[in-house]
Motif scaffolding. Structure first.
Motif, PDB file in Angstrom:
ATOM      1  N   LEU A 159      47.676  37.682  45.397  1.00 43.50           N
ATOM      2  CA  LEU A 159      48.058  36.542  44.563  1.00 43.50           C
ATOM      3  C   LEU A 159      48.823  37.010  43.335  1.00 43.50           C
ATOM      4  N   TYR A 160      48.297  38.037  42.667  1.00 44.34           N
ATOM      5  CA  TYR A 160      48.912  38.514  41.432  1.00 44.34           C
ATOM      6  C   TYR A 160      50.252  39.196  41.702  1.00 44.34           C
ATOM      7  N   ARG A 161      50.377  39.850  42.866  1.00 44.81           N
ATOM      8  CA  ARG A 161      51.668  40.421  43.204  1.00 44.81           C
ATOM      9  C   ARG A 161      52.711  39.314  43.402  1.00 44.81           C
ATOM     10  N   GLN A 162      52.303  38.227  44.037  1.00 43.05           N
ATOM     11  CA  GLN A 162      53.226  37.098  44.177  1.00 43.05           C
ATOM     12  C   GLN A 162      53.644  36.571  42.810  1.00 43.05           C
ATOM     13  N   LEU A 163      52.700  36.465  41.894  1.00 41.67           N
ATOM     14  CA  LEU A 163      53.023  35.984  40.552  1.00 41.67           C
ATOM     15  C   LEU A 163      54.011  36.916  39.865  1.00 41.67           C
ATOM     16  N   ALA A 164      53.764  38.224  39.972  1.00 43.52           N
ATOM     17  CA  ALA A 164      54.651  39.195  39.321  1.00 43.52           C
ATOM     18  C   ALA A 164      56.041  39.176  39.937  1.00 43.52           C
ATOM     19  N   VAL A 165      56.109  39.133  41.255  1.00 41.97           N
ATOM     20  CA  VAL A 165      57.404  39.133  41.937  1.00 41.97           C
ATOM     21  C   VAL A 165      58.196  37.871  41.593  1.00 41.97           C
ATOM     22  N   ARG A 166      57.480  36.789  41.346  1.00 42.14           N
ATOM     23  CA  ARG A 166      58.150  35.537  40.984  1.00 42.14           C
ATOM     24  C   ARG A 166      58.500  35.461  39.495  1.00 42.14           C
ATOM     25  N   GLY A 167      58.205  36.531  38.756  1.00 40.64           N
ATOM     26  CA  GLY A 167      58.664  36.591  37.381  1.00 40.64           C
ATOM     27  C   GLY A 167      57.616  36.611  36.299  1.00 40.64           C
ATOM     28  N   ALA A 168      56.336  36.532  36.651  1.00 40.02           N
ATOM     29  CA  ALA A 168      55.302  36.505  35.617  1.00 40.02           C
ATOM     30  C   ALA A 168      55.275  37.800  34.818  1.00 40.02           C
ATOM     31  N   ARG A 169      55.124  37.661  33.515  1.00 40.59           N
ATOM     32  CA  ARG A 169      54.912  38.795  32.626  1.00 40.59           C
ATOM     33  C   ARG A 169      53.523  38.766  31.999  1.00 40.59           C
ATOM     34  N   VAL A 170      52.879  37.622  32.083  1.00 48.91           N
ATOM     35  CA  VAL A 170      51.503  37.448  31.598  1.00 48.91           C
ATOM     36  C   VAL A 170      50.702  36.822  32.729  1.00 48.91           C
ATOM     37  N   LEU A 171      49.474  37.315  32.933  1.00 51.30           N
ATOM     38  CA  LEU A 171      48.553  36.786  33.936  1.00 51.30           C
ATOM     39  C   LEU A 171      47.309  36.284  33.223  1.00 51.30           C
ATOM     40  N   VAL A 172      46.933  35.047  33.491  1.00 54.69           N
ATOM     41  CA  VAL A 172      45.795  34.433  32.798  1.00 54.69           C
ATOM     42  C   VAL A 172      44.633  34.276  33.774  1.00 54.69           C
ATOM     43  N   VAL A 173      43.426  34.669  33.309  1.00 48.52           N
ATOM     44  CA  VAL A 173      42.234  34.641  34.173  1.00 48.52           C
ATOM     45  C   VAL A 173      41.065  33.999  33.423  1.00 48.52           C
ATOM     46  N   PRO A 174      40.897  32.677  33.501  1.00 48.80           N
ATOM     47  CA  PRO A 174      39.658  32.063  33.002  1.00 48.80           C
ATOM     48  C   PRO A 174      38.552  32.316  34.013  1.00 48.80           C
ATOM     49  N   ALA A 175      37.329  32.583  33.547  1.00 48.35           N
ATOM     50  CA  ALA A 175      36.294  33.008  34.494  1.00 48.35           C
ATOM     51  C   ALA A 175      34.896  32.621  34.029  1.00 48.35           C
ATOM     52  N   ALA A 176      34.002  32.605  35.016  1.00 47.88           N
ATOM     53  CA  ALA A 176      32.554  32.576  34.772  1.00 47.88           C
ATOM     54  C   ALA A 176      31.970  33.665  35.667  1.00 47.88           C
ATOM     55  N   PHE A 177      32.331  34.905  35.385  1.00 45.94           N
ATOM     56  CA  PHE A 177      32.001  36.054  36.225  1.00 45.94           C
ATOM     57  C   PHE A 177      30.515  36.370  36.100  1.00 45.94           C
ATOM     58  N   MET A 178      29.844  36.529  37.229  1.00 46.10           N
ATOM     59  CA  MET A 178      28.412  36.804  37.211  1.00 46.10           C
ATOM     60  C   MET A 178      28.110  38.178  36.606  1.00 46.10           C
ATOM     61  N   ALA A 179      26.996  38.282  35.903  1.00 48.43           N
ATOM     62  CA  ALA A 179      26.637  39.532  35.220  1.00 48.43           C
ATOM     63  C   ALA A 179      26.448  40.684  36.206  1.00 48.43           C
ATOM     64  N   HIS A 180      25.856  40.411  37.364  1.00 48.56           N
ATOM     65  CA  HIS A 180      25.544  41.483  38.317  1.00 48.56           C
ATOM     66  C   HIS A 180      26.804  42.213  38.771  1.00 48.56           C
ATOM     67  N   THR A 181      27.849  41.468  39.101  1.00 46.78           N
ATOM     68  CA  THR A 181      29.102  42.092  39.521  1.00 46.78           C
ATOM     69  C   THR A 181      29.980  42.458  38.324  1.00 46.78           C
ATOM     70  N   GLY A 182      29.881  41.673  37.272  1.00 42.16           N
ATOM     71  CA  GLY A 182      30.734  41.890  36.110  1.00 42.16           C
ATOM     72  C   GLY A 182      30.547  43.241  35.446  1.00 42.16           C
ATOM     73  N   ARG A 183      29.324  43.747  35.454  1.00 43.78           N
ATOM     74  CA  ARG A 183      29.060  45.036  34.799  1.00 43.78           C
ATOM     75  C   ARG A 183      29.938  46.145  35.350  1.00 43.78           C
ATOM     76  N   ASP A 184      30.183  46.129  36.650  1.00 43.30           N
ATOM     77  CA  ASP A 184      30.927  47.215  37.288  1.00 43.30           C
ATOM     78  C   ASP A 184      32.354  46.843  37.678  1.00 43.30           C
ATOM     79  N   HIS A 185      32.632  45.557  37.835  1.00 45.65           N
ATOM     80  CA  HIS A 185      33.905  45.168  38.433  1.00 45.65           C
ATOM     81  C   HIS A 185      34.878  44.469  37.498  1.00 45.65           C
ATOM     82  N   TRP A 186      34.390  43.719  36.517  1.00 46.67           N
ATOM     83  CA  TRP A 186      35.242  42.840  35.705  1.00 46.67           C
ATOM     84  C   TRP A 186      36.394  43.601  35.052  1.00 46.67           C
TER      85      TRP A 186
END
Length: 264
Positions: A159-186
């Protein structure tokens, strides 16, 4: 461009959540932000039985944030909310972006739905009640091409590669990321999306406990195209501000031309 990430602990009281969100937007505007970004489900995180009725993109939720953008003279990315869906059983998880006049300039419906079963940790099937969007969306924020996404989208680099190829210079990510995965992945995932697409990443998350029995990781942050975290919030409700150096972005793309060199 100066951006602000606003970190909330939204719960089941919608009026209180919106009041806190407006207070954070006021702080972002006072800090000189051109764009303020709120987290996923900014208006409600609580038991499904108490959830507000889904609305259209011209409902009370939209009116609230359109007024904030207009009154503050600032771009407002209103995180996400439950938009009226394609049938009685499903809503959309939808982002609205308002310009400085309060006009709605972009709408993005979350494409990748969070269907996860981690025994003893996380059990959530977003697709039971939410329909997937299909459109890749870029908006020009004061002339800066900005790609939109929501939370679980972060795990899907195509998804983000499509955004970049289409011209994006900023990527926005609103989230409610769970703590269990967020500690290692976010942070790892956010920095990867910034590096591989040579974009600024602006990520606003929910923080803390919310019903029914879930905890969000928080750590809202802004990352530059080199993968450096240039602003980050601690584990509390608040606002962090960063200046996006678009000349630096251009230099990085020139010096390490991985986007230009791609073969697929």
């Amino acid at each position: 461009m100066r951006v602000a990430v606003c970190q909330l602990n939204s719960r089941a009281d919608r009026a209180e959540n919106l009041a806190v969100a407006r207070g954070l937007l006021d702080r972002a505007a006072a800090a000189g932000a051109d764009l303020a970004v709120l987290p996923e489900y900014v208006d409600f995180l609580g038991p499904a039985a108490q959830a507000p009725k889904p609305e259209g993109i011209d409902g009370e939720f939209a009116a609230f944030f359109a007024a904030a953008a207009r009154e503050l003279g600032m771009w407002v990315h209103a995180g996400s909310f439950h938009e009226t869906g394609p049938d009685d059983e499903h809503t959309y998880n939808t982002t609205l972006l308002f310009d400085r006049t309060g006009a709605l300039t972009a709408t993005y419906r979350k494409i990748h739905l969070y269907d996860v079963e981690i025994p003893g940790r996380v059990s959530y099937q977003e697709s039971r009640t939410v329909a997937a969007g299909s459109d890749v969306v870029i908006a020009a924020v004061d002339g800066v091409e900005t790609g939109l996404s929501i939370c679980y989208d972060l795990r899907f680099p195509e998804l983000y590669r499509q955004l970049a190829v289409r011209g994006a210079r900023v990527l926005v990510v609103p989230a409610a990321f769970m703590a269990h995965t967020g500690r290692d992945h976010w942070e790892v995932l956010l920095r990867a999306r910034a590096i591989e697409n040579q974009c600024y990443v602006v990520a606003a998350g929910q923080i803390g406990d919310h019903d029914p029995g879930r905890t969000c990781f928080g750590r809202s942050m802004v990352i530059d195209p080199w993968g450096t975290v240039v602003a980050q919030l601690p584990d509390e409700v608040g606002v962090a501000v960063a200046d996006l150096d678009l000349d630096r972005l251009a230099r990085i793309r020139r010096d390490v031309p991985s986007l230009a060199n791609r073969r697929l």
